[in-house]
Design a protein around this motif. Structure first.
Motif, PDB file in Angstrom:
ATOM      1  N   GLY A  11       0.819  -1.200   0.000  1.00  0.00           N
ATOM      2  CA  GLY A  11       0.000   0.000   0.000  1.00  0.00           C
ATOM      3  C   GLY A  11       0.853   1.249   0.000  1.00  0.00           C
ATOM      4  O   GLY A  11       2.017   1.245   0.395  1.00  0.00           O
ATOM      5  N   GLU A  12       0.264   2.364  -0.408  1.00  0.00           N
ATOM      6  CA  GLU A  12       1.001   3.599  -0.592  1.00  0.00           C
ATOM      7  C   GLU A  12       1.423   4.246   0.724  1.00  0.00           C
ATOM      8  O   GLU A  12       2.510   4.796   0.838  1.00  0.00           O
ATOM      9  N   ASP A  13       0.569   4.196   1.729  1.00  0.00           N
ATOM     10  CA  ASP A  13       0.864   4.878   2.999  1.00  0.00           C
ATOM     11  C   ASP A  13       0.895   3.910   4.183  1.00  0.00           C
ATOM     12  O   ASP A  13       0.625   4.295   5.316  1.00  0.00           O
ATOM     13  N   ASN A  67       5.079  -2.434  -9.151  1.00  0.00           N
ATOM     14  CA  ASN A  67       4.211  -1.300  -8.823  1.00  0.00           C
ATOM     15  C   ASN A  67       3.777  -1.330  -7.368  1.00  0.00           C
ATOM     16  O   ASN A  67       3.644  -0.284  -6.730  1.00  0.00           O
ATOM     17  N   SER A  68       3.587  -2.525  -6.837  1.00  0.00           N
ATOM     18  CA  SER A  68       3.137  -2.636  -5.446  1.00  0.00           C
ATOM     19  C   SER A  68       4.233  -2.291  -4.445  1.00  0.00           C
ATOM     20  O   SER A  68       3.975  -2.181  -3.249  1.00  0.00           O
ATOM     21  N   LEU A  69       5.480  -2.108  -4.936  1.00  0.00           N
ATOM     22  CA  LEU A  69       6.590  -1.830  -4.023  1.00  0.00           C
ATOM     23  C   LEU A  69       6.865  -0.334  -3.856  1.00  0.00           C
ATOM     24  O   LEU A  69       7.729   0.041  -3.066  1.00  0.00           O
ATOM     25  N   GLN A  70       6.150   0.514  -4.590  1.00  0.00           N
ATOM     26  CA  GLN A  70       6.453   1.938  -4.515  1.00  0.00           C
ATOM     27  C   GLN A  70       6.260   2.487  -3.098  1.00  0.00           C
ATOM     28  O   GLN A  70       7.011   3.355  -2.653  1.00  0.00           O
ATOM     29  N   GLY A  71       5.269   1.980  -2.393  1.00  0.00           N
ATOM     30  CA  GLY A  71       5.042   2.457  -1.030  1.00  0.00           C
ATOM     31  C   GLY A  71       6.098   2.005  -0.052  1.00  0.00           C
ATOM     32  O   GLY A  71       6.229   2.576   1.044  1.00  0.00           O
ATOM     33  N   LEU A  72       6.901   0.981  -0.417  1.00  0.00           N
ATOM     34  CA  LEU A  72       7.939   0.481   0.482  1.00  0.00           C
ATOM     35  C   LEU A  72       9.027   1.524   0.698  1.00  0.00           C
ATOM     36  O   LEU A  72       9.604   1.609   1.784  1.00  0.00           O
TER      37      LEU A  72
END
Length: 266
Positions: A11-13, A67-72
């Motif tokens: 998730g982003e945040d 794409n799912s790793l951007q929030g990491l």
């Protein structure tokens, strides 16, 4: 101090949340987890963004969802940790919803004020796996096996070969100085893992990337005036012998390179 774990659910945040231990990933048992290791000195994490870039590239090379790793990135930057060793783990393939998307392990690590002690290398029959494009993995079976064999041979670390060519050690990248300047194996052509720490040294040293007969062992040693192993945790470590062949050690040069590798002045 004991090791500590944090999990990230995606998730982003979403923040990293401290947990009791490592996640129960099936991928972990099979060595299918991408890993990045970096050093935190004081409050500063060395080469943090470059390590995160390499983690994402490793997941992408394994056909995983990046794409799912951007929030990491944001979660990792906001997570407060003491000085030590940080290891990020991420399965490239989808996991059950009850499992976290990534995990982080913190453990204590020596905070040196100078270069680590010099190394003695030994070559082994164990061939290099040529899997650098897929990044670091939890299994690292070949590296651990090489390290154990090197210790049994009375050395500190193993020099890994492929078809007689020196590629890297079980812990890091090779960097050496000849009469013509600085050199390192061509990571792309050798199929080794690109070194984040070496990349940080490139502007100062400008090493040439060599391939083929320039890496033929043991002939390449004849032109080596100084040899180092470069890694995320130890930064840069001088080598004093390879298979019993003695190499010169310039302590002033080793100290200067170590300061550079830690982001200091030469």
């Amino acid at each position: 101090m004991r090791a500590r774990w944090w999990w990230w659910w995606g998730g982003e945040d979403t923040p990293l949340v401290e947990a009791l231990g490592m996640p129960a990933w099936d991928a972990w048992l099979h060595g299918d987890v991408v890993m990045e290791t970096l050093l935190q000195r004081g409050a500063r994490r060395l080469d943090q963004e470059a390590h995160l870039d390499r983690l994402v590239a490793s997941v992408q090379a394994s056909a995983g969802d990046v794409n799912s790793l951007q929030g990491l990135r944001r979660a990792f930057a906001l997570c407060d940790t003491p000085a030590g060793r940080l290891q990020l783990y991420c399965p490239p393939v989808a996991q059950p919803a009850a499992h976290p998307r990534a995990a982080m392990r913190w453990s204590p690590c020596a905070q040196r004020e100078g270069p680590p002690p010099p190394l003695r290398l030994v070559t082994l029959d164990l061939p290099h796996p040529l899997q650098g494009a897929y990044g670091k993995t939890v299994s690292l079976h070949w590296a651990r096996s090489a390290m154990r064999q090197a210790l049994r041979a009375g050395a500190d670390e193993a020099l890994l070969l492929h078809e007689g060519h020196a590629l890297e050690t079980d812990h890091g990248t090779l960097l050496w100085r000849s009469d013509q300047g600085w050199h390192t194996p061509d990571a792309a052509r050798c199929a080794t893992l690109p070194s984040v720490t070496l990349d940080a040294l490139r502007p100062a040293l400008r090493p040439s990337a060599v391939w083929g007969e320039a890496l033929r062992h043991p002939a390449w040693i004849e032109g080596v005036r100084a040899l180092y192993v470069v890694s995320a945790l130890r930064r840069i470590q001088p080598v004093v012998s390879v298979d019993g062949i003695a190499l010169s050690l310039d302590e002033e040069e080793a100290a200067r390179l170590w300061r550079l590798s830690c982001g200091g002045d030469a």
